[in-house]
Design an enzyme around this catalytic site. Structure first.
Site, short mmCIF file in Angstrom:
data_model
loop_
_atom_site.label_atom_id
_atom_site.label_comp_id
_atom_site.label_asym_id
_atom_site.label_seq_id
_atom_site.Cartn_x
_atom_site.Cartn_y
_atom_site.Cartn_z
N ALA A 1 1.15 -1.00 -0.11
CA ALA A 1 -0.03 -0.35 -0.49
C ALA A 1 0.72 1.26 0.18
O ALA A 1 1.98 0.89 0.06
CB ALA A 1 -0.79 0.09 1.32
N GLY B 1 0.62 -4.82 1.14
CA GLY B 1 -0.69 -4.97 0.50
C GLY B 1 0.42 -6.10 -0.48
O GLY B 1 -0.55 -6.55 -1.36
N GLU C 1 -0.35 -9.27 0.13
CA GLU C 1 -1.82 -9.89 -0.10
C GLU C 1 -2.30 -9.65 -1.21
O GLU C 1 -2.90 -10.78 -1.10
CB GLU C 1 -2.51 -8.74 1.06
CG GLU C 1 -2.11 -8.81 2.94
CD GLU C 1 -2.54 -7.23 3.65
OE1 GLU C 1 -2.25 -6.15 2.71
OE2 GLU C 1 -2.91 -7.31 4.26
N GLU D 1 3.78 -4.10 8.39
CA GLU D 1 3.25 -3.04 9.07
C GLU D 1 3.28 -2.62 10.38
O GLU D 1 2.84 -1.19 10.36
CB GLU D 1 1.32 -3.73 8.37
CG GLU D 1 1.18 -3.70 6.84
CD GLU D 1 1.29 -5.03 6.52
OE1 GLU D 1 1.54 -5.82 7.03
OE2 GLU D 1 0.74 -5.05 5.24
N1 COA Z 1 4.32 2.68 -0.94
C1 COA Z 1 4.96 4.09 -1.43
N2 COA Z 1 6.44 4.67 -2.22
C2 COA Z 1 7.09 3.49 -1.70
C3 COA Z 1 7.15 2.24 -1.25
C4 COA Z 1 5.22 2.35 -1.10
N3 COA Z 1 5.08 1.26 -0.08
N4 COA Z 1 7.50 1.74 -1.04
C5 COA Z 1 8.42 2.28 -1.86
N5 COA Z 1 8.26 3.01 -2.18
C6 COA Z 1 9.56 3.87 -3.08
C7 COA Z 1 9.99 5.04 -1.91
O1 COA Z 1 9.67 5.70 -1.44
C8 COA Z 1 11.05 5.61 -3.02
O2 COA Z 1 10.28 6.79 -3.60
P1 COA Z 1 11.23 7.98 -3.65
O3 COA Z 1 12.08 7.56 -4.61
O4 COA Z 1 10.22 8.50 -4.97
O5 COA Z 1 12.06 8.10 -3.00
C9 COA Z 1 11.36 4.11 -4.24
O6 COA Z 1 9.93 3.44 -3.27
C10 COA Z 1 12.36 3.16 -4.12
O7 COA Z 1 11.86 2.67 -3.05
P2 COA Z 1 13.36 2.98 -1.99
O8 COA Z 1 13.18 2.30 -0.52
O9 COA Z 1 14.06 4.10 -2.16
O10 COA Z 1 13.79 1.76 -2.75
P3 COA Z 1 15.57 0.61 -1.16
O11 COA Z 1 14.92 -0.46 -1.94
O12 COA Z 1 15.29 0.69 -0.56
O13 COA Z 1 14.19 -0.28 -0.41
C11 COA Z 1 12.16 -1.54 0.47
C12 COA Z 1 12.96 -1.22 -1.44
C13 COA Z 1 10.87 -1.94 -0.34
C14 COA Z 1 12.56 -2.18 1.76
C15 COA Z 1 11.95 -0.30 1.03
O14 COA Z 1 11.46 0.95 0.05
C16 COA Z 1 10.35 -0.14 1.52
O15 COA Z 1 10.81 -0.85 3.12
N6 COA Z 1 9.16 0.03 1.62
C17 COA Z 1 7.88 0.11 1.98
C18 COA Z 1 7.44 -1.35 2.73
C19 COA Z 1 6.28 -1.30 3.39
O16 COA Z 1 6.34 -1.26 4.19
N7 COA Z 1 5.13 -2.19 2.49
C20 COA Z 1 4.29 -2.13 3.49
C21 COA Z 1 2.74 -1.08 3.80
S1 COA Z 1 1.53 -1.08 4.40
#
Ligand code: COA
Length: 250
Positions: free
Chosen positions: A63, A108, A111, A131
């Site tokens: 999400a 998500g 999910e 989450e």
């Molecule tokens: N929602 C919105 N944007 C997201 C996202 C999410 N769930 N997950 C990643 N992004 C965005 C980042 O903000 C970043 O955007 P930017 O370049 O404009 O700053 C881009 O995607 C790349 O992500 P980044 O975090 O820089 O990549 P990474 O390789 O360092 O890390 C993850 C990858 C997946 C480990 C990390 O992005 C992450 O933890 N994401 C969230 C996952 C999460 O908690 N999901 C559950 C949501 S309820």
């Protein structure tokens, strides 16, 4: 569509979530597109659906955290309802739906994969429900579908810790069906989809319904439902043709 790329090869439809700059995070717009598309796929002649994410890094990072960081309970409820609407549609659609998990499948994103019937993953896939690290519980069916797929102890471990698991660990707990090398993930998934597309779509659809209903029904109810569903299969031309071909070959 802006965020979903749709390709069709014979009876197989591939949906690619295309929001690579945000690791294919599932914004409201993405979910709206899913609803419109699934409404079409529910009725058209496609027989198997594949869902994957664009790029080498993510199936979907879940999400949209940027959006969620600015909303209160009312909008959160709407967002949860929208997520459930999409995932329930996927689960109930009487066609096989395969998730080709090509990288991160988190929150998500995980999910979404859980609502599909079959999950194939590349070796670099990482799955999880992070989450609680953001102060929320899973909200698009994670607590319920994970429980049913991998059991309560493993579901609680993943949800409470928020840890990401490798494709290997996911395979060992039955969260995914198979690991396929990244370069072959889509071609092998399509080849598998082709096998399914040659079988009776009516029989597969009814089998999907029976397995889904059976997950929550008691054995007696599930078995009764199977008897009548089985009998209904005998009303189709498709069944007649397939059995005739078999006996004629003999
Ligand atoms: N929602 C919105 N944007 C997201 C996202 C999410 N769930 N997950 C990643 N992004 C965005 C980042 O903000 C970043 O955007 P930017 O370049 O404009 O700053 C881009 O995607 C790349 O992500 P980044 O975090 O820089 O990549 P990474 O390789 O360092 O890390 C993850 C990858 C997946 C480990 C990390 O992005 C992450 O933890 N994401 C969230 C996952 C999460 O908690 N999901 C559950 C949501 S309820």
């Amino acid at each position: 569509m802006k965020y979903l790329k749709v390709e069709r090869e014979e009876d197989i439809v591939q949906i690619t979530i295309s929001r690579q700059d945000k690791l294919n995070a599932l914004s409201l717009d993405v979910m709206d597109e899913f609803i419109s598309l699934l409404d079409v796929l529910e009725k058209d002649s496609s027989r198997v659906i594949i869902i994957t994410g664009e790029g080498p890094k993510a199936f979907s990072a879940g999400a949209d955290i940027e959006y969620m960081s600015n909303i209160g309970p009312t909008d959160a409820e709407k967002y949860a309802l929208r997520g459930h609407e999409v995932l329930n549609k996927i689960e109930k659609l009487e066609k096989p739906i395969i998730a080709a998990v090509n990288g991160y499948a988190l929150g998500g994103g995980c999910e979404l994969a859980l609502s599909c019937d079959i999950r194939f993953a590349s070796p670099n896939a990482q799955l999880g429900q992070p989450e609680v690290t953001l102060g929320i519980c899973p909200g698009w069916g994670g607590t319920q579908r994970l429980l049913r797929i991998i059991g309560p102890a493993r579901a609680k471990d993943l949800i409470f810790s928020g840890r990401k698991i490798t494709a290997e660990e996911a395979l060992s707990m039955g969260l995914i069906n198979k690991i396929i090398p990244s370069e072959n993930l889509l071609s092998e998934t399509r080849a598998y989809a082709k096998v399914l597309s040659k079988n009776s779509s009516f029989a597969i659809g009814i089998s999907k319904m029976l397995v889904n209903k059976g997950t929550d029904a008691n054995l007696d109810t599930g078995l009764k439902l199977e008897i009548y569903s089985w009998a209904v299969c005998f009303s189709t031309k498709d069944r007649e043709e397939r059995m005739r071909k078999f006996t004629e070959k003999k």
